[in-house]
Design a protein around this motif. Sequence first.
Motif, short mmCIF file in Angstrom:
data_model
loop_
_atom_site.label_atom_id
_atom_site.label_comp_id
_atom_site.label_asym_id
_atom_site.label_seq_id
_atom_site.Cartn_x
_atom_site.Cartn_y
_atom_site.Cartn_z
N ASP A 59 5.67 10.59 7.10
CA ASP A 59 5.03 11.88 6.87
C ASP A 59 3.52 11.72 7.12
O ASP A 59 2.88 10.80 6.58
N PRO A 60 2.92 12.57 7.96
CA PRO A 60 1.50 12.39 8.31
C PRO A 60 0.58 12.32 7.10
O PRO A 60 -0.40 11.55 7.11
N ALA A 61 0.86 13.10 6.07
CA ALA A 61 0.00 13.07 4.88
C ALA A 61 0.09 11.72 4.18
O ALA A 61 -0.93 11.18 3.70
N VAL A 62 1.28 11.14 4.13
CA VAL A 62 1.45 9.81 3.53
C VAL A 62 0.72 8.76 4.37
O VAL A 62 -0.02 7.92 3.84
N GLU A 114 -1.76 9.10 6.34
CA GLU A 114 -3.23 9.26 6.26
C GLU A 114 -3.79 8.51 5.06
O GLU A 114 -4.80 7.79 5.17
N VAL A 115 -3.13 8.65 3.92
CA VAL A 115 -3.62 7.98 2.71
C VAL A 115 -3.42 6.47 2.82
O VAL A 115 -4.30 5.68 2.42
N VAL A 116 -2.27 6.05 3.36
CA VAL A 116 -2.03 4.62 3.52
C VAL A 116 -3.08 4.01 4.45
O VAL A 116 -3.60 2.91 4.20
N THR A 117 -3.43 4.72 5.51
CA THR A 117 -4.44 4.23 6.45
C THR A 117 -5.80 4.10 5.78
O THR A 117 -6.53 3.11 5.99
N GLU A 118 -6.16 5.07 4.97
CA GLU A 118 -7.42 4.99 4.24
C GLU A 118 -7.44 3.76 3.33
O GLU A 118 -8.45 3.04 3.25
N ARG A 119 -6.34 3.51 2.66
CA ARG A 119 -6.27 2.36 1.76
C ARG A 119 -6.26 1.04 2.55
O ARG A 119 -6.85 0.05 2.12
N TRP A 120 -5.59 1.04 3.69
CA TRP A 120 -5.58 -0.15 4.54
C TRP A 120 -7.01 -0.51 4.96
O TRP A 120 -7.42 -1.67 4.88
N LEU A 144 0.83 -1.21 0.00
CA LEU A 144 0.00 0.00 0.00
C LEU A 144 0.87 1.26 0.00
O LEU A 144 0.56 2.24 -0.68
N LEU A 145 1.96 1.23 0.77
CA LEU A 145 2.87 2.38 0.82
C LEU A 145 3.43 2.68 -0.57
O LEU A 145 3.48 3.84 -0.99
N ARG A 146 3.83 1.65 -1.27
CA ARG A 146 4.33 1.84 -2.64
C ARG A 146 3.21 2.35 -3.55
O ARG A 146 3.44 3.18 -4.44
N GLY A 147 1.98 1.87 -3.33
CA GLY A 147 0.86 2.36 -4.12
C GLY A 147 0.62 3.84 -3.94
O GLY A 147 0.23 4.54 -4.87
N VAL A 148 0.90 4.34 -2.74
CA VAL A 148 0.75 5.77 -2.45
C VAL A 148 1.93 6.58 -2.97
O VAL A 148 1.76 7.62 -3.62
N LEU A 149 3.15 6.10 -2.73
CA LEU A 149 4.34 6.89 -3.02
C LEU A 149 4.91 6.66 -4.43
O LEU A 149 5.59 7.53 -4.97
N GLY A 150 4.66 5.49 -5.00
CA GLY A 150 5.29 5.19 -6.29
C GLY A 150 6.80 5.26 -6.17
O GLY A 150 7.40 4.77 -5.22
N ASP A 151 7.44 5.90 -7.13
CA ASP A 151 8.90 5.98 -7.15
C ASP A 151 9.48 6.87 -6.05
O ASP A 151 10.70 6.92 -5.87
N ALA A 152 8.62 7.57 -5.32
CA ALA A 152 9.09 8.38 -4.19
C ALA A 152 9.42 7.52 -2.98
O ALA A 152 9.98 8.02 -2.00
#
Length: 405
Positions: free
Chosen positions: A343-346, A348-354, A298-306
């Motif tokens: 990072d809190p913004a990251v 937050e999105v990972v938690t939503e996807r989880w 999920l983290l990779r899905g949010v960040l991609g190459d970042a």
Amino acid sequence: MSERVIAPRNRGFLFLDSHPAGCERLVEDMWAGVPAAAGTPDRAPVALIVGSSAGYGLAATIAGLARAGIRGIGVCFEKAPTERRTATAGWYRTAATAALARRHGREMVFLNGDAFSDSMKNQVADLIERRFGGRLDHLIYSVAAPRRTDPDTGRVYTSVLKPIGEPHRTKTLVFDDHGAAEVKEVETRPAEGDDTYQTLTVMGGADWERWIEHLAGRDLLADGFTTVALSYIGSALTAAIYRQGTIGTAKAHLEQTARSLDERLGPFVGGRAVTSVNGAAVTQSSTAIPGIALYVGLLRGVLGDALVPPIAQLTELWDQLTGARPFGLDGEGRVRLDSWELDPAVQEVVTERWNAATTDTIAGLADLDWFRAEVERLYGFAVPGVDYAAPVETAVPWPDAGHTG
């Protein structure tokens, strides 16, 4: 000659064989990804990496060679090839790392054996004494092991991945025999008896401290000696099984050990001891932890190459160790290389996807292709540029310790 075509055979995230050419290419790609240092040091620093063949320890070894120009010793525990099975992936990665080091004129010796044993500590100390000028500048400790034999008592301790206090239910990611992803709920029973103490004894700071004391007792620590133990904190999503579980107790002990060592090394040799909190990655150790596979996908899905790979993180750590940039420490005195992940913004999105992740939805939430390929690359498969239909030599020898680079 022991050439044969090697196809991936696995049970879940565990592969039965590894691919020598894939492991070699992976190491070459990691080395090529390290930016050259701005200048050449007056003297190549002497470094010891304990746990040099996999994960962050491998990244520390390659980044140290390519970025900091280190020479020294890598210690790991890997299995040799047999007539029926290939060697472990770490065996082939070590052979490839040694070959690259020689090609670039770096003197690096690799020792295969039990890092917890005093006999290995003596072997390393003897090498530092007779081959590397009798002074060690840096020690990076990166050991993830299922068990440890106490050198003093002979007792064998076993580490476990368990929550503390209550059973823990979590989502986790699995792949079926056809490679299809499935999100399941699993329950892990809590630690019992002395589970927590045993895990702390294996994965805490006791062996790291023993290494420092052993080398100090032989008068092998250079002025300004620095040592780092690699660690992880991670997300609140995985905290119950990780940071708040048995392994988290061991990591807390590692940090306590760092503070104790730092207090002693300062007046002793003007040295430093810290832990480095690294960011999430797909490693052979991390895939065994319930929930981590889902979280990292999920983290990779949010960040991609970042998403910052281990080799980039360890390049930054070497810059701090060698003084190219100042230590970036948090309030607990830890080097933090995980700010991009937490990072809190990251998060937050990972938690939503989880929370939204099910077998039906996971393909749109996580980078499954990347995660599956990362697991295969741990064993030398799915590496671009490798012809997996071609026979490959499996009887790769361990690097010759007598070669001076």
